[in-house]
Write a protein that holds these residues in place. Structure first.
Motif, PDB file in Angstrom:
ATOM      1  N   ASN A   6       0.843  -1.192   0.000  1.00 19.80           N
ATOM      2  CA  ASN A   6       0.000   0.000   0.000  1.00 19.80           C
ATOM      3  C   ASN A   6       0.873   1.234   0.000  1.00 19.80           C
ATOM      4  O   ASN A   6       1.958   1.227   0.569  1.00 19.80           O
ATOM      5  CB  ASN A   6      -0.888   0.029   1.252  1.00 19.80           C
ATOM      6  CG  ASN A   6      -1.901  -1.088   1.244  1.00 19.80           C
ATOM      7  OD1 ASN A   6      -2.553  -1.308   0.233  1.00 19.80           O
ATOM      8  ND2 ASN A   6      -2.016  -1.800   2.346  1.00 19.80           N
ATOM      9  N   ALA A   7       0.387   2.296  -0.596  1.00 20.18           N
ATOM     10  CA  ALA A   7       1.134   3.543  -0.621  1.00 20.18           C
ATOM     11  C   ALA A   7       1.255   4.074   0.803  1.00 20.18           C
ATOM     12  O   ALA A   7       0.281   4.131   1.531  1.00 20.18           O
ATOM     13  CB  ALA A   7       0.430   4.566  -1.510  1.00 20.18           C
ATOM     14  N   PRO A   8       2.473   4.462   1.228  1.00 21.06           N
ATOM     15  CA  PRO A   8       2.656   4.930   2.585  1.00 21.06           C
ATOM     16  C   PRO A   8       2.185   6.367   2.752  1.00 21.06           C
ATOM     17  O   PRO A   8       2.304   7.180   1.856  1.00 21.06           O
ATOM     18  CB  PRO A   8       4.172   4.837   2.791  1.00 21.06           C
ATOM     19  CG  PRO A   8       4.738   5.003   1.427  1.00 21.06           C
ATOM     20  CD  PRO A   8       3.723   4.373   0.490  1.00 21.06           C
ATOM     21  N   ALA A  41      -0.020   1.494 -10.858  1.00 19.72           N
ATOM     22  CA  ALA A  41      -0.330   1.360  -9.434  1.00 19.72           C
ATOM     23  C   ALA A  41       0.933   1.070  -8.626  1.00 19.72           C
ATOM     24  O   ALA A  41       1.162   1.676  -7.575  1.00 19.72           O
ATOM     25  CB  ALA A  41      -1.375   0.263  -9.224  1.00 19.72           C
ATOM     26  N   VAL A  42       1.767   0.165  -9.114  1.00 23.64           N
ATOM     27  CA  VAL A  42       3.014  -0.155  -8.416  1.00 23.64           C
ATOM     28  C   VAL A  42       3.955   1.043  -8.456  1.00 23.64           C
ATOM     29  O   VAL A  42       4.622   1.351  -7.464  1.00 23.64           O
ATOM     30  CB  VAL A  42       3.673  -1.428  -8.996  1.00 23.64           C
ATOM     31  CG1 VAL A  42       5.081  -1.624  -8.445  1.00 23.64           C
ATOM     32  CG2 VAL A  42       2.815  -2.642  -8.686  1.00 23.64           C
ATOM     33  N   ARG A  47       6.671   5.407  -5.655  1.00 28.88           N
ATOM     34  CA  ARG A  47       6.902   6.847  -5.454  1.00 28.88           C
ATOM     35  C   ARG A  47       6.714   7.226  -3.986  1.00 28.88           C
ATOM     36  O   ARG A  47       7.494   7.995  -3.429  1.00 28.88           O
ATOM     37  CB  ARG A  47       5.967   7.671  -6.325  1.00 28.88           C
ATOM     38  CG  ARG A  47       6.332   7.706  -7.782  1.00 28.88           C
ATOM     39  CD  ARG A  47       5.256   8.445  -8.599  1.00 28.88           C
ATOM     40  NE  ARG A  47       5.491   8.337 -10.004  1.00 28.88           N
ATOM     41  CZ  ARG A  47       6.149   9.251 -10.740  1.00 28.88           C
ATOM     42  NH1 ARG A  47       6.615  10.322 -10.173  1.00 28.88           N
ATOM     43  NH2 ARG A  47       6.325   9.059 -12.021  1.00 28.88           N
ATOM     44  N   GLY A  48       5.683   6.677  -3.356  1.00 25.87           N
ATOM     45  CA  GLY A  48       5.462   6.955  -1.941  1.00 25.87           C
ATOM     46  C   GLY A  48       6.594   6.429  -1.074  1.00 25.87           C
ATOM     47  O   GLY A  48       7.070   7.119  -0.166  1.00 25.87           O
ATOM     48  N   ASP A 105      15.975   2.593  -7.413  1.00 24.43           N
ATOM     49  CA  ASP A 105      16.186   3.761  -6.539  1.00 24.43           C
ATOM     50  C   ASP A 105      15.680   3.457  -5.134  1.00 24.43           C
ATOM     51  O   ASP A 105      16.346   3.756  -4.141  1.00 24.43           O
ATOM     52  CB  ASP A 105      15.458   4.994  -7.080  1.00 24.43           C
ATOM     53  CG  ASP A 105      16.050   5.549  -8.351  1.00 24.43           C
ATOM     54  OD1 ASP A 105      17.217   5.215  -8.686  1.00 24.43           O
ATOM     55  OD2 ASP A 105      15.347   6.331  -9.030  1.00 24.43           O
ATOM     56  N   CYS A 106      14.511   2.866  -5.055  1.00 27.78           N
ATOM     57  CA  CYS A 106      13.904   2.517  -3.775  1.00 27.78           C
ATOM     58  C   CYS A 106      14.777   1.494  -3.047  1.00 27.78           C
ATOM     59  O   CYS A 106      15.010   1.606  -1.835  1.00 27.78           O
ATOM     60  CB  CYS A 106      12.495   1.984  -4.019  1.00 27.78           C
ATOM     61  SG  CYS A 106      11.468   1.891  -2.549  1.00 27.78           S
TER      62      CYS A 106
END
Length: 119
Positions: A6-8, A41-42, A47-48, A105-106
């Motif tokens: 889920n997006a943080p 969506a991913v 990004r979050g 990057d993440c």
């Protein structure tokens, strides 16, 4: 694709397991053919995660001395931040490349966060 990641939110603590799962999903796109919507969506979740980790790693780097390593870290973080400003690609190849780069990057940011927390 699982709905586990889920997006943080900005106030969320860094959940390394959730972030790792999202990275795994994004990098797995090379062997499966998800829809553009699934990729998008991913990408949004990544990004979050990147924003959350970027703030954490940048803050830790600012506390370091002005060393060559700290300067290299800041340059890499600046490039990652610039990449966040790019819109998601319209073509499938562009979208794949962007999701993979954002996952890398993440992954890099998570490694720096995890190394710092483990000290």
């Amino acid at each position: 694709m699982s709905g586990r990641a889920n997006a943080p939110a900005a106030q969320d603590a860094i959940d390394a397991d959730s972030i790792s799962e999202t990275i795994r999903q994004a990098l797995h796109f090379g062997s499966v053919r998800p829809s553009r919507d699934e990729r998008a969506a991913v990408d949004e979740i990544l990004r979050g995660h990147v924003r959350l980790l970027l703030g954490d790693v940048r803050a830790a780097t600012e506390r370091q001395r002005h060393s060559f390593e700290a300067e290299q870290l800041r340059k890499r973080m600046d490039r990652i931040e610039q990449h966040l400003n790019h819109p998601f690609g319209q073509g499938l190849l562009t979208a794949d490349a962007e999701v993979h780069q954002r996952a890398r990057d993440c992954q890099w940011l998570l490694a720096h966060h995890t190394a710092r927390v483990g000290w």
